[in-house]
Design a protein around this motif. Sequence first.
Motif, PDB file in Angstrom:
ATOM      1  N   GLU A  90      -0.781  -7.002  -1.701  1.00  0.00           N
ATOM      2  CA  GLU A  90      -0.954  -6.480  -0.236  1.00  0.00           C
ATOM      3  C   GLU A  90      -0.143  -7.569   0.738  1.00  0.00           C
ATOM      4  O   GLU A  90      -0.708  -8.751   0.952  1.00  0.00           O
ATOM      5  CB  GLU A  90      -2.629  -6.661  -0.010  1.00  0.00           C
ATOM      6  CG  GLU A  90      -3.329  -5.689  -0.794  1.00  0.00           C
ATOM      7  CD  GLU A  90      -4.653  -5.888  -0.623  1.00  0.00           C
ATOM      8  OE1 GLU A  90      -5.162  -6.737   0.376  1.00  0.00           O
ATOM      9  OE2 GLU A  90      -5.587  -5.281  -1.222  1.00  0.00           O
ATOM     10  N   PRO A  91       0.833  -7.515   1.071  1.00  0.00           N
ATOM     11  CA  PRO A  91       1.757  -8.199   1.712  1.00  0.00           C
ATOM     12  C   PRO A  91       1.139  -8.520   3.093  1.00  0.00           C
ATOM     13  O   PRO A  91       0.515  -7.570   3.607  1.00  0.00           O
ATOM     14  CB  PRO A  91       3.374  -7.472   1.662  1.00  0.00           C
ATOM     15  CG  PRO A  91       3.433  -6.373   0.819  1.00  0.00           C
ATOM     16  CD  PRO A  91       1.755  -5.957   0.684  1.00  0.00           C
ATOM     17  N   PRO A  92       1.377  -9.633   3.724  1.00  0.00           N
ATOM     18  CA  PRO A  92       0.865  -9.792   5.013  1.00  0.00           C
ATOM     19  C   PRO A  92       1.401  -9.000   6.054  1.00  0.00           C
ATOM     20  O   PRO A  92       2.697  -8.749   5.893  1.00  0.00           O
ATOM     21  CB  PRO A  92       1.133 -11.241   5.063  1.00  0.00           C
ATOM     22  CG  PRO A  92       2.347 -11.730   4.608  1.00  0.00           C
ATOM     23  CD  PRO A  92       2.179 -10.831   3.031  1.00  0.00           C
ATOM     24  N   SER A  93       0.972  -8.579   7.347  1.00  0.00           N
ATOM     25  CA  SER A  93       1.656  -7.971   8.411  1.00  0.00           C
ATOM     26  C   SER A  93       2.705  -8.648   8.737  1.00  0.00           C
ATOM     27  O   SER A  93       2.642  -9.963   8.743  1.00  0.00           O
ATOM     28  CB  SER A  93       0.462  -7.631   9.126  1.00  0.00           C
ATOM     29  OG  SER A  93      -0.195  -8.815   9.792  1.00  0.00           O
ATOM     30  N   GLY A  94       3.655  -7.720   9.145  1.00  0.00           N
ATOM     31  CA  GLY A  94       4.765  -8.735   9.590  1.00  0.00           C
ATOM     32  C   GLY A  94       5.879  -8.944   8.660  1.00  0.00           C
ATOM     33  O   GLY A  94       7.018  -8.683   8.734  1.00  0.00           O
ATOM     34  N   GLY A  95       5.725  -9.318   7.405  1.00  0.00           N
ATOM     35  CA  GLY A  95       6.568  -9.701   6.319  1.00  0.00           C
ATOM     36  C   GLY A  95       7.757 -10.864   6.949  1.00  0.00           C
ATOM     37  O   GLY A  95       7.387 -11.300   7.758  1.00  0.00           O
ATOM     38  N   ASN A  96       8.769 -10.365   6.103  1.00  0.00           N
ATOM     39  CA  ASN A  96       9.987 -11.073   6.473  1.00  0.00           C
ATOM     40  C   ASN A  96      11.009 -10.293   7.199  1.00  0.00           C
ATOM     41  O   ASN A  96      12.199 -10.853   7.461  1.00  0.00           O
ATOM     42  CB  ASN A  96      10.551 -11.607   5.118  1.00  0.00           C
ATOM     43  CG  ASN A  96       9.964 -12.889   4.435  1.00  0.00           C
ATOM     44  OD1 ASN A  96       8.722 -13.029   4.490  1.00  0.00           O
ATOM     45  ND2 ASN A  96      10.701 -13.824   4.052  1.00  0.00           N
ATOM     46  N   GLY A  97      10.781  -9.266   7.948  1.00  0.00           N
ATOM     47  CA  GLY A  97      11.400  -8.727   8.708  1.00  0.00           C
ATOM     48  C   GLY A  97      11.637  -6.990   8.076  1.00  0.00           C
ATOM     49  O   GLY A  97      11.252  -6.724   7.025  1.00  0.00           O
ATOM     50  N   PRO A  98      12.551  -6.277   8.888  1.00  0.00           N
ATOM     51  CA  PRO A  98      12.779  -5.105   8.200  1.00  0.00           C
ATOM     52  C   PRO A  98      13.499  -4.967   7.168  1.00  0.00           C
ATOM     53  O   PRO A  98      14.462  -5.856   6.939  1.00  0.00           O
ATOM     54  CB  PRO A  98      13.251  -4.310   9.631  1.00  0.00           C
ATOM     55  CG  PRO A  98      13.921  -5.537  10.089  1.00  0.00           C
ATOM     56  CD  PRO A  98      13.036  -6.545  10.098  1.00  0.00           C
ATOM     57  N   ARG A  99      13.542  -4.112   6.288  1.00  0.00           N
ATOM     58  CA  ARG A  99      14.146  -3.750   5.099  1.00  0.00           C
ATOM     59  C   ARG A  99      14.247  -2.472   4.628  1.00  0.00           C
ATOM     60  O   ARG A  99      13.265  -1.843   4.857  1.00  0.00           O
ATOM     61  CB  ARG A  99      13.753  -4.646   3.911  1.00  0.00           C
ATOM     62  CG  ARG A  99      12.162  -4.605   3.411  1.00  0.00           C
ATOM     63  CD  ARG A  99      11.658  -5.632   2.300  1.00  0.00           C
ATOM     64  NE  ARG A  99      10.517  -5.122   1.759  1.00  0.00           N
ATOM     65  CZ  ARG A  99       9.820  -5.878   0.834  1.00  0.00           C
ATOM     66  NH1 ARG A  99      10.442  -6.911   0.287  1.00  0.00           N
ATOM     67  NH2 ARG A  99       8.819  -5.329   0.411  1.00  0.00           N
ATOM     68  N   ALA A 100      15.084  -2.096   3.693  1.00  0.00           N
ATOM     69  CA  ALA A 100      15.293  -0.859   3.132  1.00  0.00           C
ATOM     70  C   ALA A 100      14.116  -0.574   2.152  1.00  0.00           C
ATOM     71  O   ALA A 100      13.425  -1.456   1.877  1.00  0.00           O
ATOM     72  CB  ALA A 100      16.765  -0.861   2.659  1.00  0.00           C
ATOM     73  N   SER A 101      14.028   0.877   2.010  1.00  0.00           N
ATOM     74  CA  SER A 101      13.036   1.287   0.851  1.00  0.00           C
ATOM     75  C   SER A 101      13.480   0.717  -0.194  1.00  0.00           C
ATOM     76  O   SER A 101      14.439   0.982  -0.900  1.00  0.00           O
ATOM     77  CB  SER A 101      12.829   2.692   0.970  1.00  0.00           C
ATOM     78  OG  SER A 101      12.127   3.089   0.005  1.00  0.00           O
ATOM     79  N   VAL A 102      12.349   0.225  -1.110  1.00  0.00           N
ATOM     80  CA  VAL A 102      12.907  -0.612  -2.436  1.00  0.00           C
ATOM     81  C   VAL A 102      12.967   0.722  -3.396  1.00  0.00           C
ATOM     82  O   VAL A 102      14.036   1.028  -3.888  1.00  0.00           O
ATOM     83  CB  VAL A 102      11.947  -1.378  -3.009  1.00  0.00           C
ATOM     84  CG1 VAL A 102      12.150  -1.712  -4.447  1.00  0.00           C
ATOM     85  CG2 VAL A 102      11.525  -2.691  -2.270  1.00  0.00           C
ATOM     86  N   LEU A 103      11.816   1.757  -3.419  1.00  0.00           N
ATOM     87  CA  LEU A 103      12.059   2.733  -4.483  1.00  0.00           C
ATOM     88  C   LEU A 103      13.035   3.757  -3.780  1.00  0.00           C
ATOM     89  O   LEU A 103      14.086   4.272  -4.778  1.00  0.00           O
ATOM     90  CB  LEU A 103      10.941   3.776  -4.418  1.00  0.00           C
ATOM     91  CG  LEU A 103      10.895   4.814  -5.211  1.00  0.00           C
ATOM     92  CD1 LEU A 103      11.043   4.319  -6.604  1.00  0.00           C
ATOM     93  CD2 LEU A 103       9.417   5.728  -5.151  1.00  0.00           C
ATOM     94  N   GLY A 104      13.469   3.762  -2.431  1.00  0.00           N
ATOM     95  CA  GLY A 104      14.690   4.775  -2.312  1.00  0.00           C
ATOM     96  C   GLY A 104      15.888   3.996  -2.650  1.00  0.00           C
ATOM     97  O   GLY A 104      16.849   4.909  -3.008  1.00  0.00           O
ATOM     98  N   THR A 105      16.138   2.841  -2.518  1.00  0.00           N
ATOM     99  CA  THR A 105      17.150   2.134  -2.937  1.00  0.00           C
ATOM    100  C   THR A 105      17.452   2.321  -4.320  1.00  0.00           C
ATOM    101  O   THR A 105      18.720   2.627  -5.039  1.00  0.00           O
ATOM    102  CB  THR A 105      17.085   0.710  -2.553  1.00  0.00           C
ATOM    103  OG1 THR A 105      17.011   0.749  -1.227  1.00  0.00           O
ATOM    104  CG2 THR A 105      18.304  -0.133  -3.241  1.00  0.00           C
ATOM    105  N   ILE A 106      16.475   1.975  -5.406  1.00  0.00           N
ATOM    106  CA  ILE A 106      16.663   2.128  -6.715  1.00  0.00           C
ATOM    107  C   ILE A 106      17.081   3.582  -7.183  1.00  0.00           C
ATOM    108  O   ILE A 106      17.897   3.858  -7.966  1.00  0.00           O
ATOM    109  CB  ILE A 106      15.276   1.814  -7.428  1.00  0.00           C
ATOM    110  CG1 ILE A 106      14.927   0.138  -7.167  1.00  0.00           C
ATOM    111  CG2 ILE A 106      15.336   2.035  -9.127  1.00  0.00           C
ATOM    112  CD1 ILE A 106      13.653  -0.185  -7.513  1.00  0.00           C
TER     113      ILE A 106
END
Length: 353
Positions: free
Chosen positions: A297-313
């Motif tokens: 359960e990552p904290p809200s906000g995280g480390n900024g926007p990023r691409a979808s992991v599953l979509g990239t894979i």
Amino acid sequence: MRALTDAEARLIRALVARPAEGEHELLEETRLPRSTYHAVRRRAYEEGWLRVRFVPHPGCFGFGAITVAVARPYADRATPLMERWSRLDSNVVLWASSQLLFGIFLHRSGAEAARTAAGLNDDPTRPGAFVLTTGTTPEAVPLYFDYEGVWSHLAGLSGITAYPRPLAPPFPPGARTPTGDASPGLRRAAHDLVLRPIVAELEGRSGHYLGLLGLTRPERRLLSDGWVLHRALPDFAVLPAYRDRRADQVVFLHGEFIPPARPAELLRALTERCQVYPFLFAHDGRRAILGTVGQAEPPSGGNGPRASVLGTIEEHLRQIEVESDRIASLARVVDHRYDRLLEPTRAPARGRA
């Protein structure tokens, strides 16, 4: 459990990235006062946040093939399967829970690897397993238990220095390079070096590496020539959180490449677009397996926007399967026990591959 301080987070990253560096280099990188550096370093090992392991370079000791296996057995058959895997002489890493098994096996020949892989696949006690056998070259195993990337990301620290490190990295300038099987003396020295931190832990000591003090001349030469590799491995089960971030889940993802296979592009896409830093990546040109750790359960906000992991894979792999479990649920049944492969009684005849 208290949270990590900034100083602890920085030094952990430095030790995970370059555990063999001297005090001067680590002080310069972390910019910590000397007294703080020594206190934090001692605490990191004594509290079990980090543990030292020595990994023999496969090219120096005749290990030409590696098998990576992940299985999700029936709950009532997990223990028998775990015991079966752990009894194999080639097994050097084994993590196990009631739901998941993960194993690493090193082999001297393709025939030996094929026999092991067939045995893992044919075991009747489990509903299915993913078993990948490949070479031990940097191209085949470009990532092998390298946690610098994931720790830097979790702690929000920039400046990755050594990631990604393969199973068989290039030798340092001026080092001896293998011309055949290691001599019995070097095998014995490597065996003893690999066992040093393990024996220390069994005796109730932290097992951390205190420079060259106490090492024999052959052991020092093995390290300086890159024939044995020094790793500091984080134990996320006991490592405190840092700024509400804590890795508590391990994930193994495997699938088949969509032709043409471009393993390097997959790894680059994950790290640059998704900010995902696997600790393990192996492939045989047709299939691949990746291992990573993260927060359930990552904290809200995280480390900024990023691409979808599953979509990239999915741009690179098909027939994707994902196996995961809580890190706290996994026992390290076999914890980088390369001494199994370096026993004097298991030494090959000189000149054999």
